[in-house]
Design a protein around this motif. Structure first.
Motif, PDB file in Angstrom:
ATOM      1  N   GLU A 241       0.851  -1.277   0.078  1.00  0.00           N
ATOM      2  CA  GLU A 241       0.050   0.055   0.022  1.00  0.00           C
ATOM      3  C   GLU A 241       0.894   1.279  -0.012  1.00  0.00           C
ATOM      4  O   GLU A 241       0.587   2.181  -0.665  1.00  0.00           O
ATOM      5  CB  GLU A 241      -0.841  -0.183   1.169  1.00  0.00           C
ATOM      6  N   ARG A 245       1.185   4.055  -3.355  1.00  0.00           N
ATOM      7  CA  ARG A 245       0.397   5.567  -3.166  1.00  0.00           C
ATOM      8  C   ARG A 245       1.246   6.331  -4.339  1.00  0.00           C
ATOM      9  O   ARG A 245       2.489   6.392  -4.261  1.00  0.00           O
ATOM     10  CB  ARG A 245       1.067   6.104  -1.666  1.00  0.00           C
ATOM     11  N   THR A 247       1.577   9.557  -4.212  1.00  0.00           N
ATOM     12  CA  THR A 247       2.726  10.416  -3.683  1.00  0.00           C
ATOM     13  C   THR A 247       4.056   9.584  -3.451  1.00  0.00           C
ATOM     14  O   THR A 247       5.049  10.287  -3.610  1.00  0.00           O
ATOM     15  CB  THR A 247       2.147  10.896  -1.981  1.00  0.00           C
ATOM     16  N   THR A 248       3.876   8.368  -2.997  1.00  0.00           N
ATOM     17  CA  THR A 248       5.385   7.562  -2.769  1.00  0.00           C
ATOM     18  C   THR A 248       6.020   7.410  -4.174  1.00  0.00           C
ATOM     19  O   THR A 248       7.327   7.818  -4.069  1.00  0.00           O
ATOM     20  CB  THR A 248       4.907   6.366  -2.201  1.00  0.00           C
TER      21      THR A 248
END
Length: 447
Positions: A241, A245, A247-248
């Protein structure tokens, strides 16, 4: 340096420095419009070929893979970007790549973006030998065509990773740190540390030593065998997870660019046509970090990341450059070219006009903006001497270039500048052309 060649790209970037000793240094290796076979054929006759990858990007890795499949001995020396460490000495990009390799199920093999940083050293050492491979980081240097080049970035230690990226890596480590998890979790964390230590040691030796590469490979293979057990751990879904993401993923892509190799020639005395600043895909923050080490002016500045607006640095407006290289791929959506480059006094050399705000607004090349009133009727001055025809170009700039790729005459009204040719060529799928970015047949007749 005899000349510089910019390849028109479908994806990625490719700048080739040609030496007077009939050698080349290929800086990055994207997917050229002429195809990999055309790229290889163009430089088949040179005596020595070097490759310098400024950053880990899929475009360049896939093209490199194709070249080495055709001819593993094509490059006589390969320079790769080292993976920097934070202030605690942890190579966070390596750790992230290991987590992604282990816990993400969809992979594209050795030359996948995440896998490449883990496996490229062993893969290339098996093809070309460890002695031909050198990792580049700040305060390293290398020599090409009698000129010493200094690496300005990335920093080996205390690299300024963003808080978002650092937190993502730390959270994935925390997921596996519980003493109540099966032993595979602690075993992986230990092997991860040993792999990173072996990788860092590999980067410190100049050139690489096979024993260091073998040790890194040993830890990698042991981790590889653990993947089924690791994916069955309770925290595996939490790690997936985090990795998934947006953003990751954006943060990791940013770090790959921010850790791009930045280098320039070592100036021995006064300025010369050897003065070149190569920026790879550097982010503005990286340029700020090296600003104190830059010269006040360069003969050539390579705009970072295709000249994209998001990669523009105020530093470029504070240093002078006679020529600005913008390699803009034409086969995918690209960020618009920074309009600030138009305001710089240097001549711009563009491989493609896609995303050029000046062309979109004016309909012509940004290098033809002044009028010559010495002619019978005023006409635009074409600054680039390569456009003036074979008789205006120094022989060294056109050696090996077919006469059919040279312009025979200029648009009516253009005047002939004076001085030596810039020796900067754009290599399109149909051959060499000038730096004019509009490419309209009405402006120049190609013979």
């Amino acid at each position: 340096m005899r000349s510089v060649e910019l390849h028109q790209m479908n994806r990625g970037e490719c700048v080739v420095l040609r030496g007077v000793e009939k050698n080349i240094l290929m800086v990055d290796c994207g997917e050229p419009a002429c195809g990999v076979s055309g790229l290889m054929k163009r430089y088949a006759a040179v005596t020595a070929r070097g490759l310098l990858l400024t950053h880990w990007h899929e475009d360049g890795l896939l093209a490199l893979d194709r070249i080495l499949r055709v001819n593993p001995d094509y490059f006589h020396r390969i320079y790769l970007p080292a993976s920097p460490c934070d202030k605690r000495g942890r190579p966070l990009m390596l750790e992230f790549a290991l987590f992604a390799h282990v816990f993400q199920e969809e992979r594209e093999g050795v030359f996948d973006l995440n896998t490449a940083v883990l496996r490229l050293f062993p893969v290339l050492s098996g093809k070309v030998g460890a002695g031909r491979i050198t990792a580049l980081q700040a305060d390293r240097s290398f020599r090409f065509d009698g000129v010493e080049y200094d690496v300005l970035w990335p920093a080996e230690k205390a690299f300024p990773f963003t808080d978002l990226f650092s937190s993502a890596v730390e959270n994935m480590n925390v997921c596996l740190s519980s003493p109540f998890l099966p032993g595979a979790a602690q075993e992986f964390l230990k092997l991860k540390e040993e792999f990173c230590a072996a990788y860092t040691a590999c980067c410190r030796t100049l050139p690489m030593e096979q024993t260091s590469v073998d040790r890194m490979t040993e830890f990698y293979n042991r981790i590889e065998k653990m993947i089924p057990r690791l994916r069955a751990l309770p925290p595996a879904q939490d790690i997936k997870e985090i990795l998934g993401r947006p953003t990751t993923q954006a943060a990791y892509a940013f770090e790959c660019r921010a850790a791009s190799v930045i280098f320039h020639n070592r100036r021995k005395s006064e300025a010369s046509t050897d003065d070149i600043l190569m920026t790879g895909a550097a982010e503005p923050e990286s340029m700020d970090a090296v600003s104190s080490r830059l010269y006040g002016g360069y003969y050539i500045l390579k705009a970072p990341r295709h000249g994209a607006a998001g990669a523009w640095s105020h530093i470029f407006g504070e240093i002078s450059a006679a020529h600005i290289l913008i390699i803009h791929g034409n086969n995918r959506e690209q960020e618009e070219i920074a309009g600030e480059y138009i305001d710089l006094p240097g001549i711009r050399h563009c491989t493609d006009s896609t995303g050029c705000p000046w062309l979109q607004s004016s309909g012509c090349s940004c290098n033809r903006m002044s009028c010559c009133y010495d002619l019978p009727r005023p006409g635009l001055t074409i600054k680039c001497l390569f456009c003036q025809g074979p008789e205006a170009v120094a022989p060294s700039a056109t050696e090996g270039v077919s006469k059919h790729n040279l312009p025979e005459r200029i648009a009516v009204g253009a005047c002939r500048p004076h001085g030596p040719a810039c020796k900067i060529l754009v290599i399109s799928s149909t051959g060499a052309r000038s730096c004019l970015c509009d490419g309209k047949p009405a402006n120049i007749n190609w013979m």
